[in-house]
Design a protein around this motif. Structure first.
Motif, PDB file in Angstrom:
ATOM      1  N   ASN A  29      11.491   8.056 -14.736  1.00 33.07           N
ATOM      2  CA  ASN A  29      10.554   7.158 -14.089  1.00 33.07           C
ATOM      3  C   ASN A  29      11.224   5.873 -13.286  1.00 33.07           C
ATOM      4  O   ASN A  29      11.921   5.118 -13.765  1.00 33.07           O
ATOM      5  N   PRO A  30      11.163   6.162 -11.851  1.00 36.77           N
ATOM      6  CA  PRO A  30      11.734   4.926 -11.173  1.00 36.77           C
ATOM      7  C   PRO A  30      11.076   3.573 -11.460  1.00 36.77           C
ATOM      8  O   PRO A  30       9.986   3.506 -11.961  1.00 36.77           O
ATOM      9  N   ASP A  31      12.170   2.669 -11.419  1.00 36.13           N
ATOM     10  CA  ASP A  31      11.506   1.386 -12.018  1.00 36.13           C
ATOM     11  C   ASP A  31      11.218   0.326 -10.936  1.00 36.13           C
ATOM     12  O   ASP A  31      11.068  -0.693 -11.036  1.00 36.13           O
ATOM     13  N   TRP A  32      11.454   0.781  -9.445  1.00 32.47           N
ATOM     14  CA  TRP A  32      11.307  -0.030  -8.412  1.00 32.47           C
ATOM     15  C   TRP A  32       9.657   0.237  -8.143  1.00 32.47           C
ATOM     16  O   TRP A  32       8.923   1.103  -8.367  1.00 32.47           O
ATOM     17  N   GLU A  33       9.199  -0.807  -7.071  1.00 32.78           N
ATOM     18  CA  GLU A  33       8.100  -0.863  -6.608  1.00 32.78           C
ATOM     19  C   GLU A  33       7.616   0.517  -5.646  1.00 32.78           C
ATOM     20  O   GLU A  33       8.697   0.980  -4.826  1.00 32.78           O
ATOM     21  N   PRO A  34       6.431   0.901  -5.717  1.00 31.77           N
ATOM     22  CA  PRO A  34       6.097   1.950  -4.719  1.00 31.77           C
ATOM     23  C   PRO A  34       5.879   1.463  -3.437  1.00 31.77           C
ATOM     24  O   PRO A  34       5.696   0.272  -3.029  1.00 31.77           O
ATOM     25  N   PRO A  35       5.785   2.393  -2.322  1.00 35.09           N
ATOM     26  CA  PRO A  35       5.335   1.718  -1.027  1.00 35.09           C
ATOM     27  C   PRO A  35       4.179   0.877  -1.340  1.00 35.09           C
ATOM     28  O   PRO A  35       3.180   1.090  -1.896  1.00 35.09           O
ATOM     29  N   ALA A  36       4.187  -0.121  -0.330  1.00 39.04           N
ATOM     30  CA  ALA A  36       2.832  -1.000  -0.047  1.00 39.04           C
ATOM     31  C   ALA A  36       1.673  -0.443   0.280  1.00 39.04           C
ATOM     32  O   ALA A  36       0.704  -0.651  -0.491  1.00 39.04           O
ATOM     33  N   ALA A  37       1.879   0.734   0.979  1.00 38.67           N
ATOM     34  CA  ALA A  37       0.709   1.524   1.557  1.00 38.67           C
ATOM     35  C   ALA A  37      -0.190   2.075   0.375  1.00 38.67           C
ATOM     36  O   ALA A  37      -1.199   2.699   0.461  1.00 38.67           O
ATOM     37  N   ILE A  38       0.614   2.603  -0.782  1.00 40.07           N
ATOM     38  CA  ILE A  38      -0.014   3.093  -1.901  1.00 40.07           C
ATOM     39  C   ILE A  38      -1.076   2.167  -2.429  1.00 40.07           C
ATOM     40  O   ILE A  38      -2.144   2.459  -2.590  1.00 40.07           O
ATOM     41  N   ARG A  39      -0.795   1.103  -2.704  1.00 42.79           N
ATOM     42  CA  ARG A  39      -1.661  -0.103  -3.318  1.00 42.79           C
ATOM     43  C   ARG A  39      -2.824  -0.277  -2.231  1.00 42.79           C
ATOM     44  O   ARG A  39      -4.101  -0.269  -2.548  1.00 42.79           O
ATOM     45  N   GLY A  41      -3.661   1.681   0.304  1.00 41.84           N
ATOM     46  CA  GLY A  41      -4.597   3.027   0.289  1.00 41.84           C
ATOM     47  C   GLY A  41      -5.547   3.174  -0.958  1.00 41.84           C
ATOM     48  O   GLY A  41      -6.852   3.624  -0.671  1.00 41.84           O
ATOM     49  N   LEU A  42      -5.402   2.821  -2.020  1.00 40.23           N
ATOM     50  CA  LEU A  42      -6.135   2.731  -3.422  1.00 40.23           C
ATOM     51  C   LEU A  42      -7.412   1.686  -3.212  1.00 40.23           C
ATOM     52  O   LEU A  42      -8.273   2.132  -3.417  1.00 40.23           O
ATOM     53  N   HIS A  43      -6.971   0.726  -2.507  1.00 42.74           N
ATOM     54  CA  HIS A  43      -8.074  -0.314  -2.529  1.00 42.74           C
ATOM     55  C   HIS A  43      -9.078   0.081  -1.537  1.00 42.74           C
ATOM     56  O   HIS A  43     -10.180  -0.016  -1.511  1.00 42.74           O
ATOM     57  N   GLU A  44      -8.524   0.647  -0.268  1.00 43.77           N
ATOM     58  CA  GLU A  44      -9.442   1.172   0.601  1.00 43.77           C
ATOM     59  C   GLU A  44     -10.256   2.180   0.502  1.00 43.77           C
ATOM     60  O   GLU A  44     -11.516   2.593   0.452  1.00 43.77           O
ATOM     61  N   TYR A  45      -9.770   3.260  -0.780  1.00 45.88           N
ATOM     62  CA  TYR A  45     -10.311   4.293  -1.309  1.00 45.88           C
ATOM     63  C   TYR A  45     -11.450   3.844  -2.272  1.00 45.88           C
ATOM     64  O   TYR A  45     -12.550   4.491  -2.002  1.00 45.88           O
ATOM     65  N   ALA A  46     -11.174   2.857  -2.691  1.00 45.51           N
ATOM     66  CA  ALA A  46     -12.222   2.254  -3.783  1.00 45.51           C
ATOM     67  C   ALA A  46     -13.246   1.892  -3.229  1.00 45.51           C
ATOM     68  O   ALA A  46     -14.388   1.842  -3.738  1.00 45.51           O
ATOM     69  N   ASP A  47     -13.220   1.353  -1.857  1.00 50.48           N
ATOM     70  CA  ASP A  47     -14.334   0.942  -1.269  1.00 50.48           C
ATOM     71  C   ASP A  47     -15.180   2.034  -0.349  1.00 50.48           C
ATOM     72  O   ASP A  47     -16.136   1.606   0.525  1.00 50.48           O
ATOM     73  N   GLN A 258      -4.956  10.659  -1.171  1.00 50.05           N
ATOM     74  CA  GLN A 258      -5.380   9.669  -0.200  1.00 50.05           C
ATOM     75  C   GLN A 258      -4.309   8.777  -0.099  1.00 50.05           C
ATOM     76  O   GLN A 258      -3.785   8.306   1.116  1.00 50.05           O
ATOM     77  N   ALA A 259      -4.100   8.161  -1.090  1.00 47.05           N
ATOM     78  CA  ALA A 259      -2.927   6.899  -1.288  1.00 47.05           C
ATOM     79  C   ALA A 259      -1.744   7.684  -0.556  1.00 47.05           C
ATOM     80  O   ALA A 259      -0.785   6.863  -0.099  1.00 47.05           O
ATOM     81  N   VAL A 260      -1.339   8.856  -0.921  1.00 50.80           N
ATOM     82  CA  VAL A 260       0.002   9.368  -0.747  1.00 50.80           C
ATOM     83  C   VAL A 260       0.167   9.411   0.844  1.00 50.80           C
ATOM     84  O   VAL A 260       1.145   9.375   1.504  1.00 50.80           O
TER      85      VAL A 260
END
Length: 367
Positions: A29-39, A41-47, A258-260
């Motif tokens: 399991n990578p221990d660093w942050e995912p790309p900012a666009a992942i978060r 994209g999820l926020h945009e999808y939720a709306d 979608q986030a990917v």
């Protein structure tokens, strides 16, 4: 059929139950942050609209498949988006073993244990071929192992657990020999973003009609929990694989896809370069400690694993547990990965505590 629980879970459970502080060098399991666009994209999808919460196309969101195809320079119709690279490998292996090609699966030893596990589940018989000492393909031995009963050869480059990056000429020789025996070759390239050598070349460049290439974003985008992978099939093999994917999983998570997709479009190459720099620094730290501990080891050209062997301390399950109890470092026993490195221990460098783990190993083996 007798299914065995992967030893990874056994070691992780033992480490979790240990009394002292244990540094996990088992899981990938990578221990660093995912790309900012992942978060984002999820926020945009939720709306989004309720209609976007329903089934996506079974073979993957069209935009995502087209993005993957553009990056891999192939036709989008060849892409199936899967539940992680694990399912992608399963689909490729099943396509080979569903045919009349035979039942033998040639694997490179040391081997990621989920390959022989899947082969067994699909009714295949595994044949292990030892890698060269540095983890690279023993081309002659691999080609010699391929015969008329061979249905499938599985290659993984960059490699888990050796860290080897296979020479494309060696891969081509295996592919051509497999074609001579009507066998398929699945090439798992999930660690392609973690090439420290600069020598990695995708098997897709071979344009062979017996090659299935698999990959995903679990490692490269540090989102192992999203389960987004993909398989690229030769045109003639796509439809049966789509049917199996639909029957097994119906489809792959729409918000994750979608986030990917958003992350593919928005993530700068520097993100991947930073991850490689981080890992190269950890490799240097860890292998320096192994030198100090008098260990033999493989220095990875890719991926993020190190195999090590300590004098008088073979990498058995019992010794791995001893290392957890007495040194506070959890690795994986070499026998998990076949027969060629049974005396070794595999360590995953995806922890910010690599330096602490290195110091603990030096202290333990110096005593």
């Amino acid at each position: 059929m007798d299914y065995q629980t992967p030893k990874f879970f056994h070691v992780m459970q033992y480490a979790d139950a240990a009394d002292g502080d244990t540094i996990d060098m088992v899981s990938g399991n990578p221990d660093w942050e995912p790309p900012a666009a992942i978060r984002e994209g999820l926020h945009e999808y939720a709306d989004g609209d309720a209609a976007d919460f329903q089934y996506p196309p079974s073979d993957g969101l069209t935009d995502l498949r087209e993005e993957i195809a553009a990056r891999r320079n192939i036709d989008p119709d060849r892409v199936i988006v899967t539940n992680g690279t694990g399912e992608a490998n399963y689909l490729g292996m099943a396509r080979a073993l569903d045919s009349d090609r035979g039942s033998e699966v040639v694997l490179i030893d040391p081997v990621y244990p989920y390959y022989p596990g899947k082969a067994s589940m699909l009714g295949g018989e595994t044949r292990l071929v030892a890698a060269d000492r540095d983890g690279s393909l023993d081309t002659a031995a691999t080609c010699e192992a391929i015969g008329d009963d061979t249905a499938l050869v599985v290659l993984n480059t960059p490699n888990n657990p050796t860290g080897a990056v296979y020479d494309l000429d060696a891969v081509e020789a295996v592919v051509e020999t497999a074609a001579d025996h009507d066998a398929l070759v699945v090439v798992d390239e999930v660690y392609d973003h973690f090439d420290f050598s600069g020598d990695f070349e995708s098997a897709l460049t071979l344009e062979a009609d017996n090659v299935i290439v698999t990959s995903g974003v679990s490692k490269s985008m540090a989102i192992t929990g999203f389960r987004v992978g993909y398989a690229i099939f030769p045109p003639a093999l796509v439809e049966p694989a789509k049917t199996r994917h639909m029957l097994v999983n119906v489809t792959t998570s729409r918000p994750a896809q979608q986030a990917v997709y958003e992350a593919y479009r928005e993530t700068d190459p520097d993100y991947y370069a930073d991850a490689r720099d981080r890992l190269e620094s950890r490799i240097e730290t860890f292998t320096s400690a192994l030198d100090a501990a008098g260990a033999e080891y493989t220095r990875p050209d890719g991926a993020f694993y190190v195999l090590a062997r300590f004098e008088g301390f073979p990498g058995t399950m019992a010794n791995v547990k001893t290392l957890i109890d007495e040194a506070g470092v959890a690795g994986m026993p070499g026998a998990t990965f076949g027969t060629a490195r049974e005396d070794w221990i595999r360590f995953a460098l995806v922890t910010p505590r690599v330096e602490a783990a290195a110091e603990r190993l030096v202290d333990y083996f110096a005593d």
